[in-house]
Design a protein around this motif. Structure first.
Motif, PDB file in Angstrom:
ATOM      1  N   LYS A 147       8.055  23.347   3.351  1.00  0.00           N
ATOM      2  CA  LYS A 147       8.541  23.057   2.000  1.00  0.00           C
ATOM      3  C   LYS A 147       9.215  21.696   1.951  1.00  0.00           C
ATOM      4  CE  LYS A 147       8.654  24.611  -2.164  1.00  0.00           C
ATOM      5  NZ  LYS A 147       7.394  24.883  -2.871  1.00  0.00           N
ATOM      6  N   TYR A 148       9.929  21.359   2.998  1.00  0.00           N
ATOM      7  CA  TYR A 148      10.589  20.055   3.049  1.00  0.00           C
ATOM      8  C   TYR A 148       9.562  18.932   3.050  1.00  0.00           C
ATOM      9  CZ  TYR A 148      13.088  16.080   5.039  1.00  0.00           C
ATOM     10  OH  TYR A 148      13.595  14.826   5.266  1.00  0.00           O
ATOM     11  N   ARG A 149       8.517  19.074   3.854  1.00  0.00           N
ATOM     12  CA  ARG A 149       7.476  18.047   3.897  1.00  0.00           C
ATOM     13  C   ARG A 149       6.753  17.931   2.560  1.00  0.00           C
ATOM     14  NH1 ARG A 149       4.545  18.929   9.818  1.00  0.00           N
ATOM     15  NH2 ARG A 149       6.308  18.151  11.101  1.00  0.00           N
ATOM     16  N   GLU A 150       6.532  19.062   1.912  1.00  0.00           N
ATOM     17  CA  GLU A 150       5.871  19.032   0.600  1.00  0.00           C
ATOM     18  C   GLU A 150       6.730  18.297  -0.426  1.00  0.00           C
ATOM     19  OE1 GLU A 150       4.603  22.157  -2.934  1.00  0.00           O
ATOM     20  OE2 GLU A 150       4.790  22.874  -0.862  1.00  0.00           O
ATOM     21  N   CYS A 151       8.019  18.545  -0.412  1.00  0.00           N
ATOM     22  CA  CYS A 151       8.908  17.885  -1.372  1.00  0.00           C
ATOM     23  C   CYS A 151       9.124  16.414  -1.033  1.00  0.00           C
ATOM     24  CB  CYS A 151      10.258  18.608  -1.411  1.00  0.00           C
ATOM     25  SG  CYS A 151      10.174  20.292  -2.062  1.00  0.00           S
ATOM     26  N   CYS A 152       8.980  16.056   0.235  1.00  0.00           N
ATOM     27  CA  CYS A 152       9.157  14.657   0.636  1.00  0.00           C
ATOM     28  C   CYS A 152       8.049  13.762   0.118  1.00  0.00           C
ATOM     29  CB  CYS A 152       9.237  14.557   2.159  1.00  0.00           C
ATOM     30  SG  CYS A 152      10.867  14.965   2.827  1.00  0.00           S
ATOM     31  N   ARG A 153       6.944  14.332  -0.311  1.00  0.00           N
ATOM     32  CA  ARG A 153       5.874  13.521  -0.880  1.00  0.00           C
ATOM     33  C   ARG A 153       6.306  12.826  -2.167  1.00  0.00           C
ATOM     34  NH1 ARG A 153       1.079  18.110  -0.391  1.00  0.00           N
ATOM     35  NH2 ARG A 153       1.121  18.283   1.903  1.00  0.00           N
ATOM     36  N   PHE A 154       7.366  13.302  -2.727  1.00  0.00           N
ATOM     37  CA  PHE A 154       7.916  12.676  -3.927  1.00  0.00           C
ATOM     38  C   PHE A 154       8.306  11.216  -3.675  1.00  0.00           C
ATOM     39  CE2 PHE A 154      12.080  11.820  -6.046  1.00  0.00           C
ATOM     40  CZ  PHE A 154      11.590  11.571  -7.314  1.00  0.00           C
ATOM     41  N   PHE A 155       8.696  10.907  -2.449  1.00  0.00           N
ATOM     42  CA  PHE A 155       9.133   9.550  -2.121  1.00  0.00           C
ATOM     43  C   PHE A 155       7.981   8.633  -1.722  1.00  0.00           C
ATOM     44  CE2 PHE A 155      12.756  12.337  -1.201  1.00  0.00           C
ATOM     45  CZ  PHE A 155      13.725  11.749  -1.987  1.00  0.00           C
ATOM     46  N   GLY A 156       6.786   9.147  -1.618  1.00  0.00           N
ATOM     47  CA  GLY A 156       5.633   8.325  -1.265  1.00  0.00           C
ATOM     48  C   GLY A 156       4.787   8.992  -0.196  1.00  0.00           C
ATOM     49  N   GLU A 157       3.728   8.313   0.190  1.00  0.00           N
ATOM     50  CA  GLU A 157       2.815   8.865   1.190  1.00  0.00           C
ATOM     51  C   GLU A 157       3.487   9.011   2.550  1.00  0.00           C
ATOM     52  OE1 GLU A 157      -0.576   6.375   1.289  1.00  0.00           O
ATOM     53  OE2 GLU A 157      -1.256   6.896  -0.743  1.00  0.00           O
ATOM     54  N   ASP A 158       4.388   8.108   2.875  1.00  0.00           N
ATOM     55  CA  ASP A 158       5.067   8.162   4.171  1.00  0.00           C
ATOM     56  C   ASP A 158       6.242   9.130   4.185  1.00  0.00           C
ATOM     57  OD1 ASP A 158       3.308   6.207   5.030  1.00  0.00           O
ATOM     58  OD2 ASP A 158       4.658   4.568   4.470  1.00  0.00           O
ATOM     59  N   GLY A 159       6.545   9.717   3.046  1.00  0.00           N
ATOM     60  CA  GLY A 159       7.663  10.644   2.983  1.00  0.00           C
ATOM     61  C   GLY A 159       8.998   9.928   2.905  1.00  0.00           C
ATOM     62  N   LEU A 160      10.016  10.585   3.406  1.00  0.00           N
ATOM     63  CA  LEU A 160      11.370  10.035   3.364  1.00  0.00           C
ATOM     64  C   LEU A 160      11.625   9.214   4.626  1.00  0.00           C
ATOM     65  CD1 LEU A 160      14.094   9.900   1.869  1.00  0.00           C
ATOM     66  CD2 LEU A 160      14.781  11.954   3.131  1.00  0.00           C
ATOM     67  N   THR A 161      11.455   7.918   4.524  1.00  0.00           N
ATOM     68  CA  THR A 161      11.732   7.016   5.643  1.00  0.00           C
ATOM     69  C   THR A 161      13.146   6.455   5.513  1.00  0.00           C
ATOM     70  OG1 THR A 161      10.816   5.118   4.455  1.00  0.00           O
ATOM     71  CG2 THR A 161       9.289   6.427   5.801  1.00  0.00           C
ATOM     72  N   VAL A 162      13.584   5.760   6.556  1.00  0.00           N
ATOM     73  CA  VAL A 162      14.918   5.168   6.547  1.00  0.00           C
ATOM     74  C   VAL A 162      15.020   4.113   5.444  1.00  0.00           C
ATOM     75  CG1 VAL A 162      16.601   3.857   7.891  1.00  0.00           C
ATOM     76  CG2 VAL A 162      15.216   5.630   8.998  1.00  0.00           C
ATOM     77  N   LYS A 163      13.976   3.321   5.287  1.00  0.00           N
ATOM     78  CA  LYS A 163      13.979   2.274   4.271  1.00  0.00           C
ATOM     79  C   LYS A 163      14.077   2.868   2.872  1.00  0.00           C
ATOM     80  CE  LYS A 163      11.228  -1.617   2.569  1.00  0.00           C
ATOM     81  NZ  LYS A 163       9.965  -2.397   2.726  1.00  0.00           N
ATOM     82  N   ILE A 164      13.269   3.894   2.619  1.00  0.00           N
ATOM     83  CA  ILE A 164      13.301   4.541   1.298  1.00  0.00           C
ATOM     84  C   ILE A 164      14.644   5.216   1.073  1.00  0.00           C
ATOM     85  CG2 ILE A 164      12.293   6.413  -0.054  1.00  0.00           C
ATOM     86  CD1 ILE A 164       9.600   5.694   1.101  1.00  0.00           C
ATOM     87  N   PHE A 165      15.210   5.771   2.122  1.00  0.00           N
ATOM     88  CA  PHE A 165      16.504   6.439   1.989  1.00  0.00           C
ATOM     89  C   PHE A 165      17.575   5.476   1.497  1.00  0.00           C
ATOM     90  CE2 PHE A 165      20.606   7.695   3.728  1.00  0.00           C
ATOM     91  CZ  PHE A 165      20.721   8.982   3.249  1.00  0.00           C
ATOM     92  N   PHE A 166      17.643   4.294   2.113  1.00  0.00           N
ATOM     93  CA  PHE A 166      18.681   3.340   1.737  1.00  0.00           C
ATOM     94  C   PHE A 166      18.364   2.590   0.443  1.00  0.00           C
ATOM     95  CE2 PHE A 166      19.819   3.836   6.215  1.00  0.00           C
ATOM     96  CZ  PHE A 166      21.191   3.962   6.113  1.00  0.00           C
ATOM     97  N   MET A 167      17.082   2.540   0.065  1.00  0.00           N
ATOM     98  CA  MET A 167      16.711   1.812  -1.151  1.00  0.00           C
ATOM     99  C   MET A 167      16.639   2.711  -2.385  1.00  0.00           C
ATOM    100  SD  MET A 167      13.811  -0.896   0.165  1.00  0.00           S
ATOM    101  CE  MET A 167      13.632  -1.524  -1.501  1.00  0.00           C
ATOM    102  N   LYS A 168      16.263   3.989  -2.196  1.00  0.00           N
ATOM    103  CA  LYS A 168      16.002   4.847  -3.347  1.00  0.00           C
ATOM    104  C   LYS A 168      16.885   6.087  -3.425  1.00  0.00           C
ATOM    105  CE  LYS A 168      11.147   3.525  -3.892  1.00  0.00           C
ATOM    106  NZ  LYS A 168       9.752   4.004  -4.032  1.00  0.00           N
ATOM    107  N   VAL A 169      17.699   6.331  -2.413  1.00  0.00           N
ATOM    108  CA  VAL A 169      18.567   7.506  -2.436  1.00  0.00           C
ATOM    109  C   VAL A 169      20.041   7.103  -2.423  1.00  0.00           C
ATOM    110  CG1 VAL A 169      19.197   9.643  -1.267  1.00  0.00           C
ATOM    111  CG2 VAL A 169      16.808   8.922  -1.316  1.00  0.00           C
ATOM    112  N   ALA A 170      20.407   6.243  -1.489  1.00  0.00           N
ATOM    113  CA  ALA A 170      21.815   5.845  -1.352  1.00  0.00           C
ATOM    114  C   ALA A 170      22.396   5.216  -2.621  1.00  0.00           C
ATOM    115  CB  ALA A 170      21.958   4.898  -0.158  1.00  0.00           C
ATOM    116  N   PRO A 171      21.672   4.323  -3.328  1.00  0.00           N
ATOM    117  CA  PRO A 171      22.250   3.768  -4.567  1.00  0.00           C
ATOM    118  C   PRO A 171      22.581   4.829  -5.603  1.00  0.00           C
ATOM    119  CG  PRO A 171      20.388   2.440  -3.853  1.00  0.00           C
ATOM    120  CD  PRO A 171      20.388   3.665  -3.006  1.00  0.00           C
TER     121      PRO A 171
END
Length: 423
Positions: free
Chosen positions: A132-156
Motif C-alpha cells: 500500500k505504501y508503494r502504491e501511494c508513493c506513485r503520487f510523487f512520480g515514477e520514482d516514488g518518494l526520493t530524497v530530492k522529492i521529499f525536500f522539494m515537495k514535502v518539507a516546504p
C-alpha cells in the motif's frame, strides 16, 4: 483537481474553509447512464416505471448522503470549535504555543496507519502495508518518494503547516476565539484570489464580491476594538495564518495536483514525520532559552495537550476524507457554524462585548464565506430555472386565452342570434 476521481487536497490543521475539490468514483457516470433511460422513458410504460424506480433510488441515496452530511457537519463544528476553546484554556496553564503546535502536528503520523486499518476493513483485496505504501508513493512520480522529492515537495508544506497552526495559536493569546474563528474564515477568499492569479481559475464576479466582503469584515473587526495594539496584532496574526493556509492549498494544487485518499493520508503522515524529525529542536531551544518555559514536566497538562491533538486529528480526518460520504459544501458549513458555537462559549466563559460593529463584521465575513460556497455553475442554474418558469407561464397562458376566446365566441354568437331574432 477537476478531472481526477476520488481525489482530495490535504488541508491544513487550521484549515477553516474547506477547499474539497474532489469527485468520488461513480459520481460522473450516473448522469450518462440515465440519459438513455430518460430518452426511452416516454416510449413505453415499462420505461417510465423503471425511470420512477431509478429516481426513487437516487433520491434515497441523496437523502442518505445529506443525513451523513449533517452528522459530519456537526462533528466538524464541534471538533473545530472544541479544539479552539480547549487551546485557549490550555494557555492559562501552558503558555507555549509553538510547543503545542509541534505536539499536535506529531499526531499526523497516525493518518496513514488509520487509513490502512480502514483499507483492511473495507477493501476485498487486502494489501500489505509495504504494498500500500508503494502504491501511494506513485503520487510523487515514477520514482516514488526520493530524497530530492521529499525536500522539494514535502518539507516546504510541512513548514507552511507549522506556520499556519503556530500563527493561529498565537492569535488566540491576543484576541477571543470568536474573532479568531471568524477572521480565519477569510481563508477561502484568499484561496480564490490566489487560485485566480496563480492557477488561472475561472473568474467569478460573485467571488470577487465575497473577497471584498472578507476584507471589509477584517477592517470592521479591527475597528470594533478601537484599534488597540493587542487586538491589531491578534487580527494580523489570524490573517497571516489564513494566508499561509491559502498558500498551502494553492501551492499543493500547483506543484502536486491532487491526491487519492490513500495518497493524501500518506502525505499528511509525512508532514507529521517532517515535524518530528526536523522541527523537534525548536521547542527544546525555546524551553532552555525560557521563551516558552512551562515548568517541570509533571506540571504539564498532558490531558489538555492530548485533547487538542485528538480534536485536530479528528477535524482533519473529517475535512479531508468526509467527501467520501457527503458533499463538501456541508463540511464547509460545519466550519462556519463553529463561529456561533465559539460566540456562545465566549459569552458564558469570558466577558466579551459583542457590540454592533463586531456583530456586523461577523455577519459580513459569514456572508462572504457563503458566497464563496456557490458552485461555478450557479448562474447557469438560475438561468435554467428562470427559463423553466417562463415556459410554464407560456403553457398556462394559451389555456386561459382559449377559454377567453371561447367566451368571446359565445358572446358573439349570442349577439348574432339576438340580431337575427330582432330581424
Amino acid at each position: 483537481m477537476k478531472k481526477h476521481s476520488a481525489r482530495v487536497a490535504p488541508l491544513s490543521a487550521c484549515n477553516s474553509p474547506v477547499l474539497t475539490l474532489t469527485k468520488v468514483e461513480g459520481d460522473e457516470h450516473p448522469r450518462e447512464s440515465l440519459a438513455p433511460a430518460e430518452a426511452q422513458a416516454p416510449a413505453a410504460t415499462e420505461g417510465g416505471r423503471r425511470m420512477t424506480r431509478c429516481c426513487i433510488k437516487l433520491s434515497a441515496v441523496q437523502v442518505r448522503k445529506i443525513c451523513w452530511g449533517v452528522a459530519v457537519m456537526l462533528c466538524v463544528c464541534s471538533t473545530w470549535a472544541g479544539s479552539t476553546q480547549l487551546a485557549k484554556f490550555t494557555f492559562k496553564r501552558f503558555d507555549a504555543p509553538f510547543t503545542l503546535t509541534w505536539f499536535a502536528t506529531n499526531w499526523n503520523i497516525l493518518f496513514f496507519p488509520l487509513y490502512y486499518v480502514g483499507h483492511l476493513y473495507k477493501s476485498t483485496e487486502k494489501q500489505t502495508p509495504k504494498q500500500k505504501y508503494r502504491e501511494c508513493c506513485r503520487f510523487f512520480g515514477e520514482d516514488g518518494l526520493t530524497v530530492k522529492i521529499f525536500f522539494m515537495k514535502v518539507a516546504p508544506f510541512g513548514i507552511l503547516w507549522t506556520l499556519t497552526n503556530y500563527l493561529y495559536l498565537i492569535a488566540l493569546r491576543k484576541i477571543n476565539t470568536t474573532d479568531v474563528s471568524t477572521l480565519f474564515c477569510c481563508n477561502k477568499a484568499f484561496v480564490f484570489l490566489l487560485s485566480w492569479i496563480v492557477l488561472r481559475d475561472r473568474f467569478m464576479g460573485v467571488r470577487i464580491v465575497a473577497a471584498i466582503l472578507a476584507i471589509a469584515g477584517i477592517v470592521m473587526m479591527t475597528y470594533a476594538d478601537g484599534f488597540h495594539s493587542h487586538s491589531v496584532i491578534g487580527i494580523a496574526l489570524v490573517v497571516a495564518s489564513a494566508s499561509m493556509s491559502a498558500l498551502y492549498k494553492v501551492l499543493f494544487k500547483l506543484i502536486l495536483g491532487s491526491a487519492k485518499f490513500g495518497e493524501a493520508a500518506l502525505f499528511l503522515s509525512l508532514l507529521g514525520g517532517v515535524n518530528f524529525v526536523f522541527i523537534s529542536f525548536v521547542p527544546v531551544i525555546l524551553y532552555f532559552t525560557k521563551l516558552e518555559y512551562f515548568g517541570p514536566f509533571d506540571a504539564i497538562p498532558w490531558g489538555n495537550l492530548c485533547g487538542v491533538s485528538i480534536l485536530l486529528l479528528t477535524f482533519n480526518i473529517l475535512v479531508n476524507f468526509g467527501i467520501a460520504i457527503t458533499y463538501p459544501t456541508l463540511i464547509s458549513l460545519g466550519i462556519m457554524l463553529s463561529v456561533p458555537a465559539n460566540a456562545v462559549a465566549d459569552h458564558y466563559t469570558s466577558k466579551i462585548s459583542f457590540n454592533s460593529v463586531r456583530v456586523i463584521a461577523v455577519l459580513i465575513i459569514s456572508l462572504g464565506f457563503l458566497l464563496l460556497l456557490l458552485p461555478e455553475e450557479w448562474d447557469e442554474w438560475i438561468i435554467k430555472l428562470m427559463t423553466r418558469l417562463k415556459v410554464r407561464k407560456k403553457e398556462d397562458l394559451p389555456e386561459g386565452s382559449a377559454e377567453a376566446g371561447q367566451g368571446l365566441n359565445w358572446t358573439r354568437r349570442a349577439r348574432s342570434s339576438m340580431s337575427n331574432f330582432a330581424h
